[in-house]
Design a protein around this motif. Structure first.
Motif, PDB file in Angstrom:
ATOM      1  N   UNK A  41      -0.848   4.512  -2.499  1.00  0.00           N
ATOM      2  CA  UNK A  41      -0.802   5.789  -3.217  1.00  0.00           C
ATOM      3  C   UNK A  41       0.268   6.697  -2.610  1.00  0.00           C
ATOM      4  N   UNK A  42       0.319   6.764  -1.284  1.00  0.00           N
ATOM      5  CA  UNK A  42       1.340   7.589  -0.630  1.00  0.00           C
ATOM      6  C   UNK A  42       2.731   7.075  -0.989  1.00  0.00           C
ATOM      7  N   UNK A  43       2.925   5.770  -0.948  1.00  0.00           N
ATOM      8  CA  UNK A  43       4.212   5.184  -1.329  1.00  0.00           C
ATOM      9  C   UNK A  43       4.565   5.546  -2.770  1.00  0.00           C
ATOM     10  N   UNK A  44       3.588   5.406  -3.656  1.00  0.00           N
ATOM     11  CA  UNK A  44       3.807   5.740  -5.065  1.00  0.00           C
ATOM     12  C   UNK A  44       4.172   7.212  -5.227  1.00  0.00           C
ATOM     13  N   UNK A  45       3.471   8.094  -4.509  1.00  0.00           N
ATOM     14  CA  UNK A  45       3.755   9.524  -4.644  1.00  0.00           C
ATOM     15  C   UNK A  45       5.149   9.867  -4.112  1.00  0.00           C
TER      16      UNK A  45
END
Length: 105
Positions: A41-45
């Motif tokens: 999720x952090x990577x995606x954000x």
């Protein structure tokens, strides 16, 4: 507390007393899966952050934070349960549940 809630909580404690192995959300596999999901999720954000509206970033962050917080809370409670189990009286719990059932709850 309502008597229906009390009965539900007492029955849940009795179920926990009967479990020998911890539930899945307390296992190490669930913890590793959670950290992988958080990292994804952090990577995606970071990748899509400039294209997403701020409310979407906040909603996703809030949801992931709530899931991570719940996991930590459940893990902490279940790690303490083996020490509390011998001090909880099964007979007292069963007597109170029977009393609530006689009252019609």
């Amino acid at each position: 507390m309502k008597t229906t809630e009390e009965k539900m909580y007492l029955e849940c404690v009795l179920k926990q007393m009967d479990l020998e192995k911890p539930c899945f959300h307390c296992s190490r596999i669930a913890g590793m899966m959670l950290w992988v999901v958080i990292a994804a999720v952090v990577f995606f954000l970071f990748r899509m952050g400039h294209d997403l509206p701020i409310w979407a970033i906040l909603a996703v962050s809030l949801f992931v934070g709530a899931i991570a917080g719940s996991y930590v809370l459940f893990r902490m409670v279940n790690s303490q349960w083996p020490f509390l189990r011998p001090h909880v009286s099964r007979e007292s719990l069963e007597a109170r549940i029977a009393e609530l059932e006689r009252q019609g709850f």
